[in-house]
Motif scaffolding. Structure first.
Motif, PDB file in Angstrom:
ATOM      1  N   ASN A 150       0.851  -1.179   0.000  1.00  9.58           N
ATOM      2  CA  ASN A 150       0.000   0.000   0.000  1.00  9.58           C
ATOM      3  C   ASN A 150       0.894   1.239   0.000  1.00  9.58           C
ATOM      4  N   TYR A 209       1.095   5.521  -0.643  1.00  6.87           N
ATOM      5  CA  TYR A 209       0.226   6.702  -0.617  1.00  6.87           C
ATOM      6  C   TYR A 209       1.060   7.974  -0.580  1.00  6.87           C
ATOM      7  N   TRP A 210       0.619   8.965  -1.345  1.00  6.39           N
ATOM      8  CA  TRP A 210       1.211  10.301  -1.304  1.00  6.39           C
ATOM      9  C   TRP A 210       0.076  11.318  -1.211  1.00  6.39           C
ATOM     10  N   GLY A 211       0.010  12.008  -0.088  1.00  6.97           N
ATOM     11  CA  GLY A 211      -0.931  13.104   0.081  1.00  6.97           C
ATOM     12  C   GLY A 211      -0.214  14.403  -0.215  1.00  6.97           C
ATOM     13  N   ASP A 244      -4.432  13.333  -3.595  1.00  3.88           N
ATOM     14  CA  ASP A 244      -3.811  12.076  -3.204  1.00  3.88           C
ATOM     15  C   ASP A 244      -3.406  11.288  -4.438  1.00  3.88           C
ATOM     16  N   GLY A 287      -2.178   7.109  -5.069  1.00  2.75           N
ATOM     17  CA  GLY A 287      -2.008   5.874  -4.328  1.00  2.75           C
ATOM     18  C   GLY A 287      -2.006   4.640  -5.198  1.00  2.75           C
TER      19      GLY A 287
END
Length: 411
Positions: free
Chosen positions: A117, A119-121, A131, A133
């Motif tokens: 998993n 993720y980049w916010g 976001d 992902g």
């Protein structure tokens, strides 16, 4: 989910390793470090289920497997690493895990599992954010999903991107794209492999109280590369789906929040036919924080969703979920949940003696769990559950009861 089995990792050595780590944790806690970026972890679970393969009864087990054995113990040993860090206003998260699942009785289903998993916010200036992902999951297909009693490894991938533009302190335009793909390794199930692309746009108004009201449109394209062969006729369940919905997030009080998403949905099979659908879909979620220790939630919905089944390509589901949480002490938490679903099917194929629109299933699940965290880095969990599924199609109903014990240690 599956990875090829390695000789150096077996059930006994995995259990011993995790037991040693748990003992280490009982003598020395990890130093409190709120800024820890990289967190390795290990986990061990023992599951007992009295109807692991989700069969109707012992007679069906004898007919399909040659044995009346329905129960089994499943041992799951996992190891992974989690990365979590803020870079200025950019939030990066990564969680990678490997799990080995072994069965005491049905050893033909032994498998290794892998999950990822990412993720980049992101944030750009004062008015743009979003976001990016990616979620990857590979492992054994749950037995209640497909009525195939063979080892069947499925691979699921989700890629998504969102963006929001704050036009005004009260108004926000948002967009989203996601692609989901699901594939099976059994040649006989290639017609159930599919992908879907989702495009969404929305406009939200945010009140001074923090409550949000908006409107959103969504278009979905579902693609089944391999047609199904039913009674000598090729059936392709590729579809398009369009939605127009109202979105409301109401902060009723500091302790109570209501979320609503509902509107018109139309789904059409690309090849046409009686499997098309149009109607009202909605979901209402209520969260109530009674106190710092006690919370309740309710999820009420009526939604159309795709299914992986040879006799239907979607189901209209009416459901209700209730959940509660009680933090008895700083180290002990109790959770309870009830899930009820009524599924009405409509599909492209026909089960002998039953037309697709006649199939109706009812699903109920009850669960209770307790979590004990003697240390910040170490937790112990125990849960019991009961599943009860019934259908107007013979052989599709089942009852199962289970208990799961889990220990987890974070370094």
């Amino acid at each position: 989910m599956a990875w090829h089995r390695h000789g150096w990792l077996n059930r006994r050595s995995s259990a011993q390793l995790l037991a040693v780590l748990a003992l280490m944790a009982s003598h020395q806690a990890r130093a409190d470090d709120e800024d820890q970026v990289l967190t390795p972890y290990v986990q061990y679970s023992l599951l007992y289920d009295d109807n692991l393969l989700r069969l109707r009864d012992a007679a069906q087990a004898q007919a399909t497997l040659g044995t009346t054995q329905m129960s089994d113990y499943v041992h799951s040993a996992a190891g992974g690493v989690r990365f979590d860090r803020m870079f200025s206003r950019q939030h990066i998260r990564l969680d990678a895990r490997l799990t080995q699942n072994t069965f005491d009785n049905f050893r033909q289903f032994n498998n290794d599992q892998r999950d990822l998993n990412a993720y980049w916010g992101w944030a750009l200036g004062e008015h743009f954010s979003g976001d990016l992902g990616y979620v990857y999951s590979q492992g054994l297909t749950p037995f209640q999903n497909l009525r195939v009693l063979e080892k069947n490894i499925r691979t699921a991938q989700t890629r998504y991107a969102t963006a929001a533009w704050q036009l005004h302190p009260d108004w926000t335009v948002r967009g989203q794209y996601s692609r989901f793909s699901l594939g099976y390794d059994l040649p006989s199930l290639q017609n159930n492999s599919f992908s879907q692309d989702i495009y969404e746009m929305g406009l939200d108004y945010t009140a001074r109280s923090g409550s949000v009201a908006g409107l959103q449109v969504r278009h979905t394209r579902g693609n089944y590369p391999e047609p199904a062969l039913v009674s000598g006729v090729e059936i392709n369940n590729s579809f398009t789906q369009d939605e127009l919905k109202t979105r409301i997030s109401w902060l009723y009080s500091d302790k109570t929040k209501f979320q609503f998403l509902g509107g018109y949905v139309r789904r059409e099979r690309v090849t046409g036919g009686a499997a098309n659908y149009s109607g009202f879909n909605a979901r209402l979620i209520t969260d109530w924080e009674v106190s710092a220790k006690t919370a309740f939630s309710m999820n009420l919905y009526r939604e159309i969703g795709g299914v992986s089944d040879i006799d239907a390509n979607y189901a209209l589901t009416d459901g209700l979920s209730l959940a509660s949480r009680w933090r008895a002490t700083e180290k002990i938490r109790l959770d309870a949940a009830i899930d009820y679903q009524r599924r009405n099917y409509n599909g492209a194929a026909v089960v002998t003696g039953v037309t697709p629109s006649d199939r109706k299933d009812t699903y109920k699940k009850y669960s209770f769990g307790i979590t004990y965290a003697p240390l910040r880095s170490w937790s112990l969990m125990a849960a019991i559950y009961r599943e009860d599924s019934s259908s107007n199609i013979a052989g599709y109903g089942y009852v199962s009861n289970g208990i799961a014990l889990t220990t987890r240690y974070e370094f």
